[in-house]
Scaffold this motif. Structure first.
Motif, PDB file in Angstrom:
ATOM      1  N   LEU A 330       0.810  -1.217   0.000  1.00  0.00           N
ATOM      2  CA  LEU A 330       0.000   0.000   0.000  1.00  0.00           C
ATOM      3  C   LEU A 330       0.843   1.268   0.000  1.00  0.00           C
ATOM      4  CD1 LEU A 330      -2.871  -0.794   2.567  1.00  0.00           C
ATOM      5  CD2 LEU A 330      -3.007  -0.788   0.072  1.00  0.00           C
ATOM      6  N   ALA A 331       1.912   1.278   0.802  1.00  0.00           N
ATOM      7  CA  ALA A 331       2.638   2.517   1.051  1.00  0.00           C
ATOM      8  C   ALA A 331       3.784   2.755   0.081  1.00  0.00           C
ATOM      9  CB  ALA A 331       3.182   2.516   2.488  1.00  0.00           C
ATOM     10  N   LEU A 332       4.512   1.710  -0.282  1.00  0.00           N
ATOM     11  CA  LEU A 332       5.739   1.903  -1.063  1.00  0.00           C
ATOM     12  C   LEU A 332       5.600   1.502  -2.528  1.00  0.00           C
ATOM     13  CD1 LEU A 332       8.660   2.801  -0.920  1.00  0.00           C
ATOM     14  CD2 LEU A 332       9.298   0.493  -0.205  1.00  0.00           C
ATOM     15  N   SER A 333       4.891   0.419  -2.799  1.00  0.00           N
ATOM     16  CA  SER A 333       4.801  -0.072  -4.178  1.00  0.00           C
ATOM     17  C   SER A 333       4.222   0.953  -5.158  1.00  0.00           C
ATOM     18  CB  SER A 333       3.985  -1.366  -4.222  1.00  0.00           C
ATOM     19  OG  SER A 333       4.640  -2.381  -3.489  1.00  0.00           O
ATOM     20  N   PRO A 334       3.161   1.726  -4.799  1.00  0.00           N
ATOM     21  CA  PRO A 334       2.657   2.734  -5.743  1.00  0.00           C
ATOM     22  C   PRO A 334       3.685   3.815  -6.077  1.00  0.00           C
ATOM     23  CG  PRO A 334       1.040   2.287  -4.035  1.00  0.00           C
ATOM     24  CD  PRO A 334       2.297   1.612  -3.600  1.00  0.00           C
ATOM     25  N   PHE A 452      12.354   5.235  10.452  1.00  0.00           N
ATOM     26  CA  PHE A 452      13.061   5.813   9.306  1.00  0.00           C
ATOM     27  C   PHE A 452      12.308   5.537   8.005  1.00  0.00           C
ATOM     28  CE2 PHE A 452      15.996   5.016   5.760  1.00  0.00           C
ATOM     29  CZ  PHE A 452      16.537   6.288   5.614  1.00  0.00           C
ATOM     30  N   LEU A 453      11.852   4.273   7.820  1.00  0.00           N
ATOM     31  CA  LEU A 453      11.129   3.915   6.603  1.00  0.00           C
ATOM     32  C   LEU A 453       9.818   4.681   6.496  1.00  0.00           C
ATOM     33  CD1 LEU A 453      11.294   2.062   4.141  1.00  0.00           C
ATOM     34  CD2 LEU A 453      10.077   0.317   5.451  1.00  0.00           C
ATOM     35  N   GLY A 454       9.146   4.875   7.645  1.00  0.00           N
ATOM     36  CA  GLY A 454       7.899   5.626   7.650  1.00  0.00           C
ATOM     37  C   GLY A 454       8.109   7.074   7.234  1.00  0.00           C
ATOM     38  N   PHE A 455       9.144   7.725   7.770  1.00  0.00           N
ATOM     39  CA  PHE A 455       9.434   9.114   7.396  1.00  0.00           C
ATOM     40  C   PHE A 455       9.818   9.207   5.919  1.00  0.00           C
ATOM     41  CE2 PHE A 455      10.125  10.145  12.003  1.00  0.00           C
ATOM     42  CZ  PHE A 455       9.200  11.174  12.056  1.00  0.00           C
ATOM     43  N   LEU A 456      10.579   8.226   5.429  1.00  0.00           N
ATOM     44  CA  LEU A 456      10.983   8.238   4.024  1.00  0.00           C
ATOM     45  C   LEU A 456       9.771   8.108   3.107  1.00  0.00           C
ATOM     46  CD1 LEU A 456      13.178   8.145   1.833  1.00  0.00           C
ATOM     47  CD2 LEU A 456      13.290   5.660   2.175  1.00  0.00           C
ATOM     48  N   TYR A 459       7.736  11.317   3.180  1.00  0.00           N
ATOM     49  CA  TYR A 459       8.390  12.378   2.394  1.00  0.00           C
ATOM     50  C   TYR A 459       8.167  12.162   0.896  1.00  0.00           C
ATOM     51  CZ  TYR A 459      12.133  14.932   0.051  1.00  0.00           C
ATOM     52  OH  TYR A 459      12.835  15.736  -0.802  1.00  0.00           O
ATOM     53  N   LEU A 460       8.275  10.897   0.445  1.00  0.00           N
ATOM     54  CA  LEU A 460       8.083  10.611  -0.971  1.00  0.00           C
ATOM     55  C   LEU A 460       6.640  10.865  -1.404  1.00  0.00           C
ATOM     56  CD1 LEU A 460      10.180   7.311  -1.293  1.00  0.00           C
ATOM     57  CD2 LEU A 460      10.791   9.605  -2.101  1.00  0.00           C
ATOM     58  N   TRP A 461       5.681  10.520  -0.540  1.00  0.00           N
ATOM     59  CA  TRP A 461       4.274  10.791  -0.869  1.00  0.00           C
ATOM     60  C   TRP A 461       3.998  12.293  -0.902  1.00  0.00           C
ATOM     61  CZ3 TRP A 461       0.704   8.103  -3.139  1.00  0.00           C
ATOM     62  CH2 TRP A 461       0.705   6.708  -3.061  1.00  0.00           C
ATOM     63  N   GLN A 462       4.572  13.037   0.050  1.00  0.00           N
ATOM     64  CA  GLN A 462       4.400  14.487   0.058  1.00  0.00           C
ATOM     65  C   GLN A 462       4.952  15.109  -1.221  1.00  0.00           C
ATOM     66  OE1 GLN A 462       2.056  15.346   2.400  1.00  0.00           O
ATOM     67  NE2 GLN A 462       3.364  17.001   3.148  1.00  0.00           N
ATOM     68  N   THR A 463       6.121  14.651  -1.644  1.00  0.00           N
ATOM     69  CA  THR A 463       6.721  15.158  -2.880  1.00  0.00           C
ATOM     70  C   THR A 463       5.838  14.834  -4.083  1.00  0.00           C
ATOM     71  OG1 THR A 463       8.914  14.787  -1.916  1.00  0.00           O
ATOM     72  CG2 THR A 463       8.796  15.106  -4.302  1.00  0.00           C
ATOM     73  N   ARG A 464       5.297  13.636  -4.107  1.00  0.00           N
ATOM     74  CA  ARG A 464       4.430  13.240  -5.228  1.00  0.00           C
ATOM     75  C   ARG A 464       3.167  14.079  -5.270  1.00  0.00           C
ATOM     76  NH1 ARG A 464       2.459   7.016  -6.528  1.00  0.00           N
ATOM     77  NH2 ARG A 464       0.801   7.541  -8.004  1.00  0.00           N
ATOM     78  N   TRP A 465       2.541  14.297  -4.107  1.00  0.00           N
ATOM     79  CA  TRP A 465       1.323  15.107  -4.065  1.00  0.00           C
ATOM     80  C   TRP A 465       1.590  16.548  -4.500  1.00  0.00           C
ATOM     81  CZ3 TRP A 465       0.213  12.830   1.405  1.00  0.00           C
ATOM     82  CH2 TRP A 465      -0.393  11.587   1.252  1.00  0.00           C
ATOM     83  N   GLN A 466       2.724  17.102  -4.078  1.00  0.00           N
ATOM     84  CA  GLN A 466       3.058  18.464  -4.468  1.00  0.00           C
ATOM     85  C   GLN A 466       3.292  18.567  -5.971  1.00  0.00           C
ATOM     86  OE1 GLN A 466       6.437  19.502  -2.042  1.00  0.00           O
ATOM     87  NE2 GLN A 466       5.239  19.650  -0.163  1.00  0.00           N
TER      88      GLN A 466
END
Length: 472
Positions: A330-334, A452-456, A459-466
């Motif tokens: 759910l979190a990383l594969s997309p 660490f994995l959760g924050f990473l 951050y990647l989802w935030q960048t994608r949404w922006q």
């Protein structure tokens, strides 16, 4: 209150409830009267406070109620006798021994037989039996996750009655169907392929030899023969996808009953129960025309697991691995799918494999003391073939009831794919260097890894949404 905000509050409450259950079941600390205070203040803040205070209130309320709920269960009963009378609930046979679980009052006693003493006609679900023998110890994980109160190495077994109550009569029928399924495969498949086929479809690993189990470990493919959401998705896709053209409601009801039957037939392990609950919720969303909130569904599934058996959250390794693997999907594969699209259909497999492996890696190291260097490569080579092999195995068994010729045709096709999967696993499983010994002795390292994995990932989802917002 916005719909998304309500969903967020509910997810926080459900997950914090599960965390409260898990932590206090690990330390076996039970609640006292002071639990009333955090519950009261959390409810007040939930009604009067603003967003962040409400989130904190949901967290505290869920955590505290989880602690309180665990206290209703208490520590499982303990048994050290040498004689028991009860109803058979589960049966499992291995190469060197056979076991069954007998329910007697509030106790669940495991009976252990040597193969020569095991009588299949006696140990059918629902039979009332009397067992005598020597009391032996049980593992802590078995005692808590499976609610096993004790174990007896049987020297004498007596059948008292064969008239099971309704629920156990249903379990007996499902058990006999499973045994009949295995007999159909035995008619047309070679022994090695048949054992692996039973592992893929039914999650049975009893007939695997030690060398093959070691090969599964070295290649990181043990999950192929562990019941999980994959088996449920196969069931949903084949049954619901076929029947929905007749009537969506009929297809939904039939598929839900089939999921329940499959869960009971295969022993109702925590991971397959979680997958079954999620499957029913996902089907419900499709029938009702609602948007699927996978995070909410996963949280609610884990919440129900905590209600059914709170000790399984900490003591059942398969549940933890299946849960974190699904979180990875759910979190990383997309996030990984877009850059991997250039590889075609393999891109999706690559993304899902990386997501699942990264989210289960520390748990594998923590529990088993080693990880596989080549798990990613081997999974990419075999995962795409597994669904087709599974469908052909099911067709082999089903057509065995009507036509031995068609059953053999499907079995030949299935064995082609099984041969390919087995040879890949056996080839890479020969090399001892594929395993890295990595013992994680302290739980704190797991916490730091997932933090660490959760924050990473956040951050990647935030960048994608922006980036999506900036696009015209």
């Amino acid at each position: 209150m916005l719909k998304r905000e309500r969903s967020l509050y509910l997810i926080v409450f459900l997950l914090s409830f599960c965390i409260g259950v898990a932590l206090f079941s690990y330390w076996q600390i039970f609640v006292d009267k002071m639990v009333v205070l955090p519950v009261f203040f959390s409810l007040v803040a939930l009604v009067l406070a603003k967003k962040w205070w409400r989130l904190c209130s949901c967290l505290v309320l869920g955590f505290t109620l989880g602690w309180a709920y665990l206290s209703l269960w208490g520590v499982p009963l303990f048994f050290q006798g040498e004689e028991i009378v009860g109803r058979v609930d589960e049966v499992m046979c291995f190469k060197q021994r056979c076991t069954c679980v007998v329910k007697s009052g509030g106790l669940r006693i495991k009976l252990v037989f040597s193969p020569e003493r095991f009588d299949p006609s006696f140990c059918l679900p629902g039979n009332l039996v009397e067992a005598k023998g020597k009391s032996i110890s049980v593992y802590s994980s078995e005692r808590f996750a499976k609610r096993i109160s004790g174990a007896i190495k049987v020297s004498e077994l007596k059948l008292i009655a064969e008239n099971p109550p309704l629920f156990l009569a249903v379990k007996r029928k499902l058990y006999l169907i499973k045994e009949s399924f295995k007999k159909q495969l035995k008619k047309v498949m070679s022994e090695g392929n048949r054992s692996f086929a039973q592992g893929l479809v039914l999650g049975e690993k009893q007939n695997f030899d030690s060398n093959f189990k070691e090969a599964l470990k070295r290649t990181g493919t043990s999950h192929l023969v562990a019941l999980s959401g994959f088996n449920i998705s196969i069931l949903i896709f084949s049954l619901f996808g076929t029947l929905k053209f007749l009537s969506p409601l009929f297809a939904f009801g039939t598929t839900c009953l089939a999921i329940l039957a499959f869960v009971l037939m295969t022993g109702a392990s925590a991971s397959i129960v979680r997958a079954g609950i999620m499957g029913v919720f996902l089907l419900s969303a499709q029938i009702l025309g609602r948007q699927r909130d996978s995070v909410l569904i996963l949280s609610f599934s884990l919440f129900i697991m905590a209600l059914l058996n709170p000790f399984s959250l900490v003591w059942d390794i398969s549940l933890q691995l299946s849960f974190f693997a699904f979180v990875g999907l759910l979190a990383l594969s997309p996030l990984l799918s877009p850059p991997l699209q250039k590889f075609g259909f393999l891109g999706g497999i690559l993304a899902e494999t990386i997501g699942a492996i990264l989210f289960t890696l520390p748990l594998v190291a923590y529990y088993f003391g080693s990880i596989s260097w080549i798990a990613f490569l081997v999974n990419v080579l075999v995962v795409a073939v597994v669904p087709l092999a599974t469908y052909l195995i099911l067709a082999t068994a089903v057509f065995g009831y009507f036509s031995l010729f068609l059953s053999r045709v499907f079995s030949y096709l299935a064995e082609v794919f099984l041969f390919y999967i087995l040879k890949i696993i056996e080839f890479f499983g020969r090399f001892s260097w594929t395993v890295l010994n990595l013992e994680i002795s302290h739980f704190g390292w797991l916490f730091l890894y997932y933090l660490f994995l959760g924050f990473l990932v956040f951050y990647l989802w935030q960048t994608r949404w922006q980036n999506e917002e900036l696009q015209p």
